[in-house]
Design a protein around this motif. Structure first.
Motif, PDB file in Angstrom:
ATOM      1  N   VAL A 478      27.957   5.864 -19.466  1.00 37.23           N
ATOM      2  CA  VAL A 478      28.512   4.807 -18.485  1.00 37.23           C
ATOM      3  C   VAL A 478      29.999   4.688 -18.586  1.00 37.23           C
ATOM      4  CG1 VAL A 478      26.363   3.394 -18.366  1.00 37.23           C
ATOM      5  CG2 VAL A 478      28.532   2.809 -20.406  1.00 37.23           C
ATOM      6  N   SER A 479      30.629   4.545 -17.697  1.00 34.69           N
ATOM      7  CA  SER A 479      32.251   4.451 -17.544  1.00 34.69           C
ATOM      8  C   SER A 479      32.889   3.218 -17.012  1.00 34.69           C
ATOM      9  CB  SER A 479      32.733   5.780 -16.931  1.00 34.69           C
ATOM     10  OG  SER A 479      32.145   5.602 -15.480  1.00 34.69           O
ATOM     11  N   SER A 480      31.866   2.096 -16.864  1.00 37.95           N
ATOM     12  CA  SER A 480      32.321   0.976 -16.329  1.00 37.95           C
ATOM     13  C   SER A 480      31.278  -0.170 -16.882  1.00 37.95           C
ATOM     14  CB  SER A 480      32.486   0.891 -14.737  1.00 37.95           C
ATOM     15  OG  SER A 480      30.898   0.882 -14.172  1.00 37.95           O
ATOM     16  N   TYR A 481      31.861  -1.383 -16.873  1.00 41.37           N
ATOM     17  CA  TYR A 481      30.959  -2.501 -17.324  1.00 41.37           C
ATOM     18  C   TYR A 481      29.760  -2.470 -16.548  1.00 41.37           C
ATOM     19  CZ  TYR A 481      29.571  -7.040 -19.315  1.00 41.37           C
ATOM     20  OH  TYR A 481      28.903  -7.901 -19.685  1.00 41.37           O
ATOM     21  N   ASP A 482      29.982  -2.379 -15.054  1.00 38.48           N
ATOM     22  CA  ASP A 482      28.801  -2.521 -14.256  1.00 38.48           C
ATOM     23  C   ASP A 482      27.816  -1.407 -14.622  1.00 38.48           C
ATOM     24  OD1 ASP A 482      29.566  -4.509 -12.813  1.00 38.48           O
ATOM     25  OD2 ASP A 482      30.547  -3.345 -11.214  1.00 38.48           O
ATOM     26  N   GLU A 483      28.007  -0.338 -14.620  1.00 38.94           N
ATOM     27  CA  GLU A 483      27.252   0.837 -15.262  1.00 38.94           C
ATOM     28  C   GLU A 483      26.412   0.463 -16.438  1.00 38.94           C
ATOM     29  OE1 GLU A 483      29.710   4.742 -13.114  1.00 38.94           O
ATOM     30  OE2 GLU A 483      28.781   4.605 -15.188  1.00 38.94           O
ATOM     31  N   LEU A 484      27.447  -0.228 -17.445  1.00 41.76           N
ATOM     32  CA  LEU A 484      26.588  -0.592 -18.557  1.00 41.76           C
ATOM     33  C   LEU A 484      25.574  -1.807 -18.267  1.00 41.76           C
ATOM     34  CD1 LEU A 484      28.429  -1.453 -22.063  1.00 41.76           C
ATOM     35  CD2 LEU A 484      26.816  -3.087 -20.925  1.00 41.76           C
ATOM     36  N   LYS A 485      26.001  -2.717 -17.446  1.00 45.80           N
ATOM     37  CA  LYS A 485      24.951  -3.704 -17.221  1.00 45.80           C
ATOM     38  C   LYS A 485      23.706  -3.043 -16.566  1.00 45.80           C
ATOM     39  CE  LYS A 485      28.226  -6.514 -15.646  1.00 45.80           C
ATOM     40  NZ  LYS A 485      28.579  -7.849 -14.913  1.00 45.80           N
ATOM     41  N   ASP A 486      24.084  -2.266 -15.829  1.00 50.00           N
ATOM     42  CA  ASP A 486      22.754  -1.534 -15.025  1.00 50.00           C
ATOM     43  C   ASP A 486      21.880  -0.764 -16.031  1.00 50.00           C
ATOM     44  OD1 ASP A 486      21.467  -0.652 -12.733  1.00 50.00           O
ATOM     45  OD2 ASP A 486      22.233   1.198 -13.141  1.00 50.00           O
TER      46      ASP A 486
END
Lengths: 547, 547
Positions: A478-486
């Motif tokens: 992941v490269s963003s917090y959104d991707e992390l949350k996903d």
């Protein structure tokens, strides 16, 4: 309860004193049906002691069997885990909330871990010893972050020999404090260093949410403690021991752990750096399976553990501590187990091969049993852990299910036709049905031993490979917090660059339930930007929900 | 303290990273002079934690050695015992009164005991497992004589996780109660029997008078627990296990214990019958070195541990329990040790052979060390526990004394002349001076291995023989109370016919300090008359003062 029980382990696993009347019948079809056993989760979760019920009082306990299916893993991972532990007789609840009785089959896995570790610890220069488990309360208070980390979890002895004690005693939650108290008396000069010891012991932590093997009020572990003359040596030792654990996980437990460094927030109370091995369980939660701490001079300063160096200067020693525990047994269950029950890596399996003799007519029995015993002796002599189940109170089909549920890696079947042809049938626990079954294996001792050893190695490698594939397909970059949350929302692990602070780390935990499991030693190359702040980052971190 | 210390075990017993400047010098004469160490008895006998002193702060700790002679055994047996434990680095005091730290050399003896026992327990059908150490207080109260025996010695946990507990918890003094609680859940039918388990664990008894290894607040032990369908089977099991202990004592520890039955007064709290092995220490006091209890149905009735027999009837199980502990290490020290220090039976010695290379000139060193290493490898490959001390910070004479004090059964000396002739010198620890020294033993591997194994067996047998002679010459056959009193006054054991009651037994204890150690299994033939009452007696009893 009156519920039906599997025969006690001792009667199954010891020699056959119980050959009785009715000939066993071979069922063509068998599914995972096991005798009903009260589920683990329903048992004594309070400190109340409940007198167990006594069956129907008519001696029909064994005859009144009901079949029971282990909760499918995919349906309810937690229920499956508890069912496996209960049915495979790995452990049981103790009478005090959160305590666990480790039953012989579970304890034998722990013994296999001990056996391997003991050799490795000695090879790397450590000696076993034993420290008392009662620690004066004042010791715990000496190292500031240590007391902060452990004081909520302490069990305290306040009465001894009928009298209130002047100073209350802590039942060890870990031994750094008492170890340092003793090290201070033993270490004088640089010649006394390095001092490298280990102990096998029970420890107590007053946990509120408990789970067999994974988190219990009392558990068994080993704790290594070392003292060195330099910071470099301590760092080397901490890394050496996380490496020992990593090799153990891969090579013995077939668990493809990810080794790395803990974030500051997740570092052991009192350590400068904590190294960890993180394992992905079957439900994709992370399990911290072993840790190695570089303690720096934190405890040596708190306890005045000093030595005189080669120049006559007094210095504080540099220290490490490292541990694995019975939690590892839980990790093995949750990594390899499947809907059929437990699945044990051959190198840690208490029984590597189960022999099931099969006969229909009474006049076939003797031949089959003789051949089975002789196969058993052949394998045993070659150092293979092998058992026969020649009881005629159960059908072969029942036994197949039972030992599959117990996770025995290989099964040998020997029937009358095999006896005449001098062959046998071998089934792999990890490959269900016909695919995992090979007919016509020769009983000739040297060929058989070679074949079985080969198969055990195959099962061992295949478990590691399967777990590695599972792990890798469940880590998302992941490269963003959104991707992390996903990623976390999908139940996966997220791996991404991280250079943000403790506060952002807490935010991730609050918002997603995931924590930084580690900054893995294996890092991708090239420049990285923190997924949270966009600032440049030196490392990727792995985030996951965890046990 | 500022007092002088022996080098830490780790630095002596691990590989030689410390080959430094000054060549070692071979002293013609050496006496038992050892570096001064604070005597064991003077250390932390209160719960106060005293910060240890830090030497002279000038790095001269090791150079400022003072010689110290271990208190002669004949002069003060207790002081000798504590000196040996301190100097041989077997154990140290823990910070809490009455607790003990078992140091690597002492722990290695315990590990040797464990290794042997584990094999025997498994051979006799037992499985290892683990029960929690916290026992609800109410459990202890269930068996009347058990609570009477143990309640004065209990350590109680009253606070957990920062809260006062509703029911206080006992830190196990022994596990019969919790074992029965679990057995009651596991045992249903006669098919579940026998149930035969063992656990290796720590136990806590709040003893007022403590002594390292012999009686400590916390100690390590194994406790076997079994349940059977009939009284006969339980009796057989209790006898089988006292027999395992007896064989261990004779064959491994070279201790000629006397096995027998305890009097009613001395029976374990909760047992129907207690069997014991009694060892005579060097001061002629008796040490109870292991016990095996036939528990009858005492605990099964208290805990409702029942099974359905083959006729469908509910029955209480018949039980046993049996234990040996780290106390045995104390027994080994006090049986074989002499004025020179510890003397270990080869089969339990952590180091069976110490190799001391000897050189005067620098140009001799390499040859001597090469030959020594090759001898070490030869012996190691043959399964002999062997170490080299090639440090040049100590003279060979110092090393001779040191390893004699540590009780290493055999010493090999290799000097320049030995290297040229391909021979070496072997000295027996149990035969002092020239008498125990043989020159010109060939270094040829197969001859050397055979010779060393032979010598180790000789030392083993000779220790047993010596201890047996000592024991036999210190047991007096008595036929009257006056004779008994006389024997005890001389410090001996008295053996005489006994059929008197508990009251007379108490009288003997009050008036002589001696108790009935056991009614030995080996009984003289012919009619006997009770030494106290003159009534006819079935058996002789052994009376002695004891630890």
């Amino acid at each position: 309860m009156g519920a039906l029980r599997l025969p006690a382990l001792t009667s199954i696993f010891t020699s056959s004193s119980s050959v009785r009347s009715s000939p066993a019948i071979f069922p063509l079809k068998h599914r995972l049906r096991l005798p009903l056993r009260r589920p683990f989760s329903a048992q004594s979760t309070t400190e109340k002691v409940v007198a167990p019920e006594l069956g129907d009082g008519k001696g029909k306990v064994v005859d009144k069997e009901k079949d029971r299916v282990i909760t499918p893993r995919s349906q309810d991972f937690n229920a499956w885990y508890l069912d496996v532990i209960a049915n495979a007789e790995l452990a049981d609840y103790g009478p005090v909330r959160g305590t666990m009785v480790i039953r012989p089959y579970g304890y034998a896995i722990w013994e296999a871990i001990q056996e391997y570790m003991n050799v490795k610890f000695k090879e790397t220069g450590h000696s076993n010893m034993y420290f008392p488990q009662f620690i004066p309360y004042s010791f715990i208070e000496k190292e500031a972050s240590h007391v902060e980390g452990f004081s909520p979890e302490l069990a305290l002895v306040t009465v001894g020999g009928g009298k209130e004690l002047e100073e209350k005693l802590v039942v060890r939650p870990t031994s750094e404090t008492i170890v340092n108290h003793m090290f201070t008396q033993w270490i004088h000069s640089y010649r006394d260093l390095p001092l490298m010891i280990n102990q096998w012991a029970n420890v107590t932590r007053w946990e509120m949410r408990t789970k067999p093997f994974i988190r219990t009020l009392e558990f068994l572990w080993q704790e290594g403690h070392t003292a060195h003359a330099t910071a470099e040596e301590a760092e080397e030792e901490a890394m050496q021991m996380i490496d020992v654990y990593t090799k153990f996980a891969y090579e013995q437990a077939a668990i493809p752990v990810i080794a790395g460094r803990k974030s500051r927030v997740e570092t052991f109370a009192g350590a400068s750096t904590t190294y960890t091995i993180e394992a992905m369980m079957g439900d994709r939660k992370a399990l911290q399976a072993g840790t190695s701490h570089n303690l720096g001079q934190n405890f040596s300063r708190a306890f005045g553990t000093q030595f005189t160096d080669e120049n006559g200067q007094r210095q504080h020693v540099w220290q490490t501590s490292w541990a694995i525990s019975t939690r590892f047994v839980g990790g093995i269950i949750m990594t390899h187990g499947d809907d059929a029950g437990l699945l044990l890596p051959p190198r840690l399996a208490p029984v590597q091969v189960i022999i099931v003799p099969i006969w229909k007519k009474d006049n076939e029995k003797a031949g089959v049993l003789t051949a089975s015993s002789s196969v058993k002796e052949t394998l045993q002599a070659a150092g293979i852990k092998v058992k026969i189940d020649d009881s005629d109170q159960r059908t072969p089909g029942w036994k197949f299910n039972y030992y599959e549920m117990k996770g025995v890696p290989l099964r040998i079947e020997i029937g009358p036709r095999d006896v005449s042809s001098g062959t046998l049938v071998i089934s792999r626990r990890d490959v269900p049905g016909k695919q995992g079954k090979v007919f016509g294996i020769s009983m000739e001792p040297s060929a058989l031993v070679a074949y079985v050893k080969d198969k055990l190695n195959e099962v061992q490698s295949s478990l590691l490979e399967r777990a590695t594939n599972f792990r890798d397909s469940n880590i998302m970059d992941v490269s963003s917090y959104d991707e992390l949350k996903d990623a976390i929302a999908q139940g996966k692990w997220a791996r991404g660059p991280w250079s943000a602070g403790d506060e952002e780390e807490s935010k991730v935990k609050e918002e997603t339930g995931a924590t930084i499991r580690c900054f893995p030693f294996e890092q991708p190359e090239g420049p990285k930007k923190c997924l949270m702040t966009g600032n440049s980052a030196d490392e990727v971190a792995i985030f996951a929900k965890s046990y």
